[in-house]
Design a protein around this motif. Structure first.
Motif, PDB file in Angstrom:
ATOM      1  N   SER A  42       0.822  -1.217   0.000  1.00 55.45           N
ATOM      2  CA  SER A  42       0.000   0.000   0.000  1.00 55.45           C
ATOM      3  C   SER A  42       0.853   1.264   0.000  1.00 55.45           C
ATOM      4  O   SER A  42       0.316   2.358   0.029  1.00 55.45           O
ATOM      5  CB  SER A  42      -0.908  -0.009   1.218  1.00 55.45           C
ATOM      6  OG  SER A  42      -0.114  -0.151   2.369  1.00 55.45           O
ATOM      7  N   GLY A  43       2.159   1.080  -0.006  1.00 55.93           N
ATOM      8  CA  GLY A  43       3.024   2.250  -0.070  1.00 55.93           C
ATOM      9  C   GLY A  43       3.422   2.767   1.304  1.00 55.93           C
ATOM     10  O   GLY A  43       3.763   3.943   1.453  1.00 55.93           O
ATOM     11  N   THR A  45       6.166   1.962   2.995  1.00 57.56           N
ATOM     12  CA  THR A  45       7.587   2.295   3.001  1.00 57.56           C
ATOM     13  C   THR A  45       7.835   3.539   2.162  1.00 57.56           C
ATOM     14  O   THR A  45       8.639   4.397   2.534  1.00 57.56           O
ATOM     15  CB  THR A  45       8.406   1.100   2.462  1.00 57.56           C
ATOM     16  OG1 THR A  45       7.881  -0.084   3.056  1.00 57.56           O
ATOM     17  CG2 THR A  45       9.860   1.226   2.805  1.00 57.56           C
ATOM     18  N   LYS A  46       7.111   3.629   1.057  1.00 58.03           N
ATOM     19  CA  LYS A  46       7.271   4.808   0.200  1.00 58.03           C
ATOM     20  C   LYS A  46       6.863   6.071   0.975  1.00 58.03           C
ATOM     21  O   LYS A  46       7.590   7.070   1.000  1.00 58.03           O
ATOM     22  CB  LYS A  46       6.388   4.630  -1.042  1.00 58.03           C
ATOM     23  CG  LYS A  46       6.531   5.721  -2.066  1.00 58.03           C
ATOM     24  CD  LYS A  46       5.589   5.426  -3.242  1.00 58.03           C
ATOM     25  CE  LYS A  46       5.610   6.530  -4.252  1.00 58.03           C
ATOM     26  NZ  LYS A  46       6.586   6.325  -5.308  1.00 58.03           N
ATOM     27  N   ARG A  82      16.393   3.530  -0.361  1.00 56.00           N
ATOM     28  CA  ARG A  82      15.284   4.357  -0.866  1.00 56.00           C
ATOM     29  C   ARG A  82      15.517   5.834  -0.505  1.00 56.00           C
ATOM     30  O   ARG A  82      15.193   6.727  -1.285  1.00 56.00           O
ATOM     31  CB  ARG A  82      13.960   3.890  -0.265  1.00 56.00           C
ATOM     32  CG  ARG A  82      13.511   2.534  -0.775  1.00 56.00           C
ATOM     33  CD  ARG A  82      12.004   2.491  -0.789  1.00 56.00           C
ATOM     34  NE  ARG A  82      11.496   1.133  -0.853  1.00 56.00           N
ATOM     35  CZ  ARG A  82      10.204   0.849  -0.934  1.00 56.00           C
ATOM     36  NH1 ARG A  82       9.305   1.801  -0.940  1.00 56.00           N
ATOM     37  NH2 ARG A  82       9.806  -0.394  -1.001  1.00 56.00           N
TER      38      ARG A  82
HETATM   39  N1  LIG Z   1       1.035   6.639  -4.588  1.00 54.98           N
HETATM   40  C1  LIG Z   1       1.633   5.684  -5.299  1.00 54.98           C
HETATM   41  N2  LIG Z   1       1.602   5.710  -6.640  1.00 54.98           N
HETATM   42  C2  LIG Z   1       2.197   4.758  -7.393  1.00 54.98           C
HETATM   43  N3  LIG Z   1       2.875   3.702  -6.872  1.00 54.98           N
HETATM   44  C3  LIG Z   1       2.951   3.605  -5.545  1.00 54.98           C
HETATM   45  C4  LIG Z   1       2.332   4.590  -4.680  1.00 54.98           C
HETATM   46  N4  LIG Z   1       2.581   4.217  -3.412  1.00 54.98           N
HETATM   47  C5  LIG Z   1       3.302   3.069  -3.473  1.00 54.98           C
HETATM   48  N5  LIG Z   1       3.523   2.703  -4.750  1.00 54.98           N
HETATM   49  C6  LIG Z   1       4.284   1.518  -5.208  1.00 54.98           C
HETATM   50  O1  LIG Z   1       3.694   0.340  -4.613  1.00 54.98           O
HETATM   51  C7  LIG Z   1       4.691  -0.650  -4.315  1.00 54.98           C
HETATM   52  C8  LIG Z   1       4.568  -1.059  -2.856  1.00 54.98           C
HETATM   53  O2  LIG Z   1       4.974   0.028  -2.039  1.00 54.98           O
HETATM   54  P1  LIG Z   1       5.752  -0.207  -0.649  1.00 54.98           P
HETATM   55  O3  LIG Z   1       6.869  -1.182  -0.828  1.00 54.98           O
HETATM   56  O4  LIG Z   1       6.056   1.134  -0.084  1.00 54.98           O
HETATM   57  O5  LIG Z   1       4.584  -0.921   0.134  1.00 54.98           O
HETATM   58  P2  LIG Z   1       4.487  -1.457   1.640  1.00 54.98           P
HETATM   59  O6  LIG Z   1       3.185  -0.952   2.137  1.00 54.98           O
HETATM   60  O7  LIG Z   1       5.689  -1.058   2.422  1.00 54.98           O
HETATM   61  O8  LIG Z   1       4.402  -3.030   1.396  1.00 54.98           O
HETATM   62  P3  LIG Z   1       4.554  -4.324   2.400  1.00 54.98           P
HETATM   63  O9  LIG Z   1       3.912  -4.006   3.712  1.00 54.98           O
HETATM   64  O10 LIG Z   1       3.823  -5.419   1.686  1.00 54.98           O
HETATM   65  O11 LIG Z   1       6.005  -4.623   2.490  1.00 54.98           O
HETATM   66  C9  LIG Z   1       6.021  -0.022  -4.636  1.00 54.98           C
HETATM   67  O12 LIG Z   1       6.447  -0.515  -5.897  1.00 54.98           O
HETATM   68  C10 LIG Z   1       5.716   1.485  -4.676  1.00 54.98           C
HETATM   69  O13 LIG Z   1       6.578   2.226  -5.521  1.00 54.98           O
END
Ligand SMILES: Nc1ncnc2c1ncn2[C@@H]1O[C@H](COP(=O)(O)OP(=O)(O)OP(=O)(O)O)[C@@H](O)[C@H]1O
Length: 598
Positions: A42-43, A45-46, A82
């Motif tokens: 869900s993003g 980490t981003k 990152r």
């Molecule tokens: N707003 C956004 N628009 C486009 N792509 C996004 C956006 N937010 C996140 N992503 C993409 O979605 C993917 C997953 O993001 P991320 O690794 O941050 O998720 P996470 O929540 O930390 O995942 P997990 O808990 O499963 O490890 C990544 O490839 C990231 O670049």
């Protein structure tokens, strides 16, 4: 640990991605304590990295900084790389590391003495062998008898982590024999001038609780605390957060997912994150879109979890596919099928798919042995992230050596990795011994010279490693207080590839390939796959009795289910379930039945 100075334009550009997602944007704009709860992909980490860059640039004045605590060294590296893409380069204001390294480097090493913890002067961190010897001595004293003292190790650890406050009467009444063993064990360690791994956060929490000035000093240095993977970090970290953020005034930005809590056996409990998110003084933001997995995988993942969370793929996302592979015979046969048929089918369907984009995830390391054997017979290279790997992937020293190898095998020409990165990562690893600019320059010169002379991918790995160990590593480990175990890992590996070892020595180039991960099939336990993503994921050995295990308690079943869910949600395009035809895991059966019923 990492330190950074930020580049405004880069994070502002990255923040534009968040703007299209109102929840990510809300978290980005939050000014007070904020908890970001969100499912896989869900993003989180981003959002965390962009938010860190913003807070560093706008909310924290130099020389103050931000402490960012992550689950393990792997997660710390991921965050660091990152952040690097956001223009945040090493510089001095950000700590990124595990709760253990935060406790050791930020609290215990600088303040143990003045905080009145009663630790011996110049204490060191026990190696596994030293900890075992202390436990054996304590066991002989308190319990005695012929059994292996190591049988007590897990219970001992859980008991220590459970009671942050040993003033509680339950510390003495709940299991008096175990309490006595803990006390004898810790006394044995101290008599040897040692602390162990569990001591680090436990002593740090104790120091913070007993010393208001220490809390004030920490808030002065780090006015903001960020925590990633909160659900798995356990009671000691929660205790620190309560003290630092809700009594001493540090601002909190925490990220986590209760459904991905898979470390209950270490004492972590998802309840702590839930409680934190329900506080009135915390702004809780929930993210609902899964950007990683195809839309069918997103909906099937809710069947895998057994809960309806309402997660969706963004509009226009690819679909993704779920495949079921009931197999007959034993695990060795299942592994042969996986390597000889399934992977070929995948590569036919998805031409150009690199082995590095495929992961085989399994509940226990012995299943990885079966896949590794089948892969070796078929001529596939693998990277293993489990207890039976050639060396533990979590070892910071081994990961750094992989980087050094990549530099020697072409990185010096291509800049991947850059020498400055190799040197700065090394300097972080040996930070205890590099205390001023002169020593940093000496380190840089020594590393550069040692690597420059060995830029040859055909060199014997064992010769190359032994030379680096003797020239760079050993002299520094001898001076450090916490790296003896890392040297032990390197020596164990050198023994394995030495003349009397169980594995043939191999060329440096192959070791560098492990670091780059290209065209190598990823083999990992489900636990170690946390936080990672792959185009194709094969869940191997998802049988009843294995996931969940036989005789699992209700709690164990819930955690096994979350583990299945974590594995399931690592896949971008394809998820394959490989299991015994007559004994599928109940989680596999449920996903299949619910998909058929759609
Ligand atoms: N707003 C956004 N628009 C486009 N792509 C996004 C956006 N937010 C996140 N992503 C993409 O979605 C993917 C997953 O993001 P991320 O690794 O941050 O998720 P996470 O929540 O930390 O995942 P997990 O808990 O499963 O490890 C990544 O490839 C990231 O670049």
């Amino acid at each position: 640990m990492s330190s950074v100075s930020s580049n405004r334009a880069l994070f502002l550009k990255a923040a534009e991605d968040l703007r299209s997602n109102d929840k990510q944007w809300q978290a980005y704009e939050a000014a007070g304590h904020c908890v970001l709860l969100a499912g896989p992909g869900s993003g989180k980490t981003k959002t965390l990295t962009v938010k860190l860059a913003r807070m560093l640039s706008e909310d924290v004045d130099e020389p103050r900084g931000i402490a960012c605590i992550t689950y393990n060294n792997e997660c710390a590296r991921e965050l660091e790389s990152r952040l690097e893409t956001l223009g945040i380069a090493p510089g001095g204001r950000v700590f990124i590391g595990t709760v253990h390294s935060f406790s050791l480097t930020q609290i215990l090493l600088p303040y143990a003495k003045v905080a009145g913890l009663g630790l011996p002067d110049e204490f060191k961190v026990a190696t596994r062998q030293e900890a075992r010897a202390a436990l054996a001595a304590a066991h002989a004293q308190v319990i005695g008898g012929p059994e292996n003292p190591q049988n007590w190790d897990m219970r001992l650890g859980r008991h220590r982590r459970r009671f942050l406050n040993r003033e509680l009467p339950e510390w003495r009444t709940l299991d008096p024999e175990l309490t006595e063993l803990v006390e004898a064990y810790e006394a044995e360690l101290r008599a040897r001038r040692l602390i162990d791994f569990d001591d680090m956060p436990l002593l740090a929490v104790r120091a913070l609780a007993a010393n208001e000035w220490l809390r004030t000093a920490m808030v002065a240095k780090y006015p903001i605390l960020a925590v990633d993977e909160y659900q798995d970090l356990g009671r000691a970290l929660h205790g620190m957060v309560m003290g630092l953020c809700f009594s001493a005034g540090m601002r909190l930005f925490a990220v986590g997912d209760i459904d991905q809590s898979i470390y209950g056996f270490t004492g972590a409990t998802p309840e702590l994150l839930r409680r934190l998110s329900e506080r009135d003084d915390v702004e809780t933001v929930r993210l609902g879109l899964n950007y990683r997995c195809g839309s069918r995988i997103v909906s099937a993942s809710e069947y895998a979890l057994g809960e309806n969370r309402g997660y969706k793929a963004p509009d226009g996302a690819h679909e993704g596919t779920i495949y079921f592979h009931p197999c007959t015979g034993g695990h060795a046969g299942h592994a042969r099928y996986l390597v000889e048929e399934l992977i070929s089918e995948i590569r036919e369907r998805r031409p150009g798919t690199n082995l590095g984009e495929i992961a085989v995830l399994y509940p226990a390391a012995f299943l990885g042995d079966e896949v590794a054997n089948a892969a070796a017979k078929h001529g596939y290279s693998v990277i293993r992230t489990d207890g039976n790997a050639l060396y533990p992937r979590g070892s910071r020293l081994m990961r750094w050596l992989e980087q050094c190898a990549m530099w020697c095998c072409g990185g010096w020409r291509s800049g991947r990795p850059r020498l400055s990165r190799v040197v700065s990562e090394g300097a972080r690893l040996f930070h205890e011994t590099i205390i001023d600019e002169d020593e940093r320059l000496t380190f840089q010169r020594d590393v550069t010279a040692a690597l420059w002379d060995r830029r040859d991918e055909t060199l014997s790995l064992s010769d190359w490693l032994a030379a680096l160990r003797d020239e760079i590593i050993r002299p520094r480990v001898d001076l450090a207080r916490s790296l003896a175990d890392e040297l032990g890992i390197l020596n164990d590996f050198l023994n394995r590839i030495g003349p009397d070892g169980d594995v043939d020595d191999f060329p440096l180039g192959e070791f560098a390939g492990i670091g780059s991960g290209l065209d190598r099939l990823n083999l990992s336990t489900l636990h170690s796959a946390k936080g990672r993503e792959f185009d194709v994921v094969i869940l191997f050995g998802v049988d009843e009795g294995r996931l969940p295990r036989n005789n699992a308690t209700e709690n164990d079943v819930r955690e096994a289910r979350r583990l299945f869910y974590v594995g399931f949600t690592r896949a971008r395009h394809e998820i394959h379930l490989v299991y015994a035809q007559h004994n599928p895991s109940r989680f596999v059966t449920e996903v299949q039945e619910r998909l058929e019923g759609e």
